[in-house]
Motif scaffolding. Structure first.
Motif, PDB file in Angstrom:
ATOM      1  N   VAL A  69      -6.252  11.611 -14.235  1.00  0.00           N
ATOM      2  CA  VAL A  69      -6.806  10.612 -15.155  1.00  0.00           C
ATOM      3  C   VAL A  69      -8.303  10.885 -15.263  1.00  0.00           C
ATOM      4  O   VAL A  69      -8.969  11.128 -14.265  1.00  0.00           O
ATOM      5  CB  VAL A  69      -6.522   9.178 -14.673  1.00  0.00           C
TER       6      VAL A  69
ATOM      7  N   ASN B 282     -12.436  10.530 -16.557  1.00  0.00           N
ATOM      8  CA  ASN B 282     -13.508   9.562 -16.734  1.00  0.00           C
ATOM      9  C   ASN B 282     -13.622   9.265 -18.228  1.00  0.00           C
ATOM     10  O   ASN B 282     -13.349  10.121 -19.051  1.00  0.00           O
ATOM     11  CB  ASN B 282     -14.834  10.130 -16.219  1.00  0.00           C
TER      12      ASN B 282
ATOM     13  N   HIS C 108     -12.051   6.431 -17.696  1.00  0.00           N
ATOM     14  CA  HIS C 108     -10.910   5.553 -17.413  1.00  0.00           C
ATOM     15  C   HIS C 108     -10.747   5.327 -15.916  1.00  0.00           C
ATOM     16  O   HIS C 108     -10.413   4.226 -15.480  1.00  0.00           O
ATOM     17  CB  HIS C 108      -9.632   6.156 -17.991  1.00  0.00           C
TER      18      HIS C 108
ATOM     19  N   GLU D 245     -13.021   2.630 -14.796  1.00  0.00           N
ATOM     20  CA  GLU D 245     -12.533   1.308 -15.168  1.00  0.00           C
ATOM     21  C   GLU D 245     -11.456   0.845 -14.194  1.00  0.00           C
ATOM     22  O   GLU D 245     -11.423  -0.320 -13.786  1.00  0.00           O
ATOM     23  CB  GLU D 245     -11.989   1.326 -16.591  1.00  0.00           C
ATOM     24  N   LEU D 246     -10.572   1.770 -13.798  1.00  0.00           N
ATOM     25  CA  LEU D 246      -9.534   1.418 -12.832  1.00  0.00           C
ATOM     26  C   LEU D 246     -10.149   1.032 -11.494  1.00  0.00           C
ATOM     27  O   LEU D 246      -9.743   0.049 -10.871  1.00  0.00           O
ATOM     28  CB  LEU D 246      -8.563   2.589 -12.648  1.00  0.00           C
TER      29      LEU D 246
END
Length: 502
Positions: A180, A182, A184, A187-188
């Motif tokens: 996944v 960045n 994102h 944010e997680l």
């Protein structure tokens, strides 16, 4: 004037004073801090902030934090470098070296100098440079004035100062999600940190919460492919009607009603199990993604609706369920819909479980005048010559939840209002505990669900007694657990499930 919005910042905190400075920058940008979390003993360089303000203030604040080297836009920390500077006995030398380090936004992990020690002219430094590309330039700048000896780069755990906690955690999350990117992942991290912070108010440990989140995702990934299995019941309801119940490794059950004119799926399980479910369906002669005439979703939790988008069949569900899917918030429509726990849990589990909703659905009509007990009849459909009714729940477990009843065939699909938890396998029980741990209760309205369960149990008992007069029994098709009958006040599997493996 633009409308206020919520924003989050993950901020690098290299020293205690920088926390004050970062807050000053945020305040000067016209933003209001709504949440902050910083734990130096856990990760001494990472802080989380939630802020609110208009769009211009958010943009201005982010840029100001970035300009001053505070805003994190990646979870990849720069490599460590450890070196020794040979310093002369000239006043101001240490000040000069520290000034150079500050110019390059270096984070000092350790600094040691003693002119009465064994090496009186040696200044030992370990640091990270916020911009890794500037590391060599920093060393050359110091070397232009003082002799430098490099001990090593990226010295790993042996010189770790503990500031890699979130980097390592992000790597584990990324591994579960098959990578996944960045921003994102930032944010997680922010959302997971928020739910962990909230759960400390319930007496839970911050790091334990973060670990439970990872274990949830890891469990799902481990039970796909070669690790997949299911407990299966195949029940002949009538000559023209066969019921299948597939209990997956995690989450809710999938039901298939197979008839000459219809093949209906009630709930789809997690999206992460989709390929495994297709192989299993093929093994039972139920075809593939194109071989269902309709899919009915009982509610919006991803363990019941998360694979619906993979099938080429019309999807029917309640408007409330569709709103939950669209808003990515399992508490939508309930009094708790704004709580952080519910919102973050939905985001988390939908990611780990590969939530794949349909692009469009057919919404069930609103309630009419006809009721079954306390539950309005929304719609009916026919399969194998038998009439099925779709009933509207009260919203105790989740807004938009529905039940499906065929009185003639003696089946009631209770979704997650009535469950046979006693006959869950230990592995499934342990998995279900993740959700309870992370949201404290899986029911968005705990008080309402009690009265709703009581009303549904009353309806089921009356139907069962009526069916027994003709030698039949009511089958409870629970959202979790095997298809069961009620015996002496307890749900008992109507048949012993068979275990399926690829």
């Amino acid at each position: 004037m633009s409308q206020d919005r919520n924003e989050f910042f993950v901020i690098r905190i290299p020293d205690t004073g920088s926390l004050l400075d970062a807050v000053r920058i945020i305040a000067a940008s016209g933003l209001t801090i709504t949440r902050c979390h910083f734990n130096r003993s856990l990760d001494p360089v990472t802080a989380f902030f939630s802020v609110s303000g208009d769009e211009w203030a958010c943009t201005r604040g982010a840029q100001a934090l970035l300009d001053d080297g505070y805003l994190q836009t990646t979870v990849t920390y720069p490599k460590s470098v450890q070196f020794t500077v040979i310093v002369p006995e000239i006043p101001g030398t240490l000040h000069r070296i520290l000034t150079i380090l500050d110019t390059y936004n270096a984070e000092i992990s350790s600094l040691s100098f003693d002119n009465r020690g064994k090496y009186p002219d040696a200044l030992h430094i370990m640091l990270r440079v916020l911009n890794p590309d500037k590391t060599e330039e920093l060393i050359r700048t110091i070397e232009a004035e003082y002799p430098v000896k490099i001990e090593g780069y990226d010295c790993g755990d042996s010189c770790d100062d503990g500031s890699l906690f979130y980097v390592r955690y992000a790597a584990r999350v990324s591994e579960i999600l098959d990578g996944v990117e960045n921003p994102h992942i930032l944010e997680l991290l922010h959302q997971f940190s928020h739910v962990a912070q909230q759960l400390t108010e319930y007496g839970k440990e911050y790091q334990d919460v973060l670990e439970q989140i990872l274990l949830n995702g890891k469990r799902l990934k481990e039970t796909t492919g070669d690790g997949f299995y299911a407990d299966v019941q195949k029940i002949a309801l009538a000559d023209t009607l066969t019921l299948y119940c597939f209990q997956l490794p995690g989450g809710g059950s999938i039901f298939v009603i197979d008839a000459p004119d219809e093949r209906i799926m009630i709930d789809t399980g997690y999206g992460i199990y989709h390929e495994d479910v297709l192989r299993m369906f093929a093994a039972y002669g139920l075809g593939g993604k194109d071989d269902f005439t309709r899919i009915i979703l009982t509610h919006g939790d991803t363990d019941h609706c998360g694979a619906a988008g993979f099938f080429n069949a019309p999807v029917y569900t309640h408007e409330g369920t569709w709103d939950i899917i669209k808003t990515n918030n399992r508490a939508w429509g309930a009094t708790t819909q704004d709580l952080v726990l519910e919102q973050v849990y939905t985001v988390m589990i939908n990611l780990f479980a590969r939530m794949t909703p349909p692009e469009e659905v057919t919404l069930l009509p609103g309630p009419g005048v006809v009721k079954r007990g306390e539950f309005p009849v929304l719609s009916t459909f026919n399969a194998g010559g038998y009439n099925f009714e779709i009933l509207e729940g009260h919203g105790g477990h989740q807004h938009g939840l529905i039940y499906i009843l065929c009185k003639e065939a003696g089946v009631l699909f209770t979704s997650d209002t009535i469950l046979n938890l006693k006959h869950l396998s230990p592995e499934r029980s342990a998995y279900n505990n993740f959700a309870v741990y992370l949201v404290t209760t899986v029911n968005v309205d705990p008080d309402l669900v009690k009265s709703e369960r009581k009303a549904l149990a009353k309806l089921a008992l009356e139907l069962d007694q009526e069916l027994q007069e003709s030698g039949k029994r009511l089958l409870y098709c629970c959202g979790h657990g095997p298809v069961s009958v009620m015996e002496n006040g307890e749900l008992t599997p109507v048949t012993e499930p068979a275990t399926y493996r690829h």
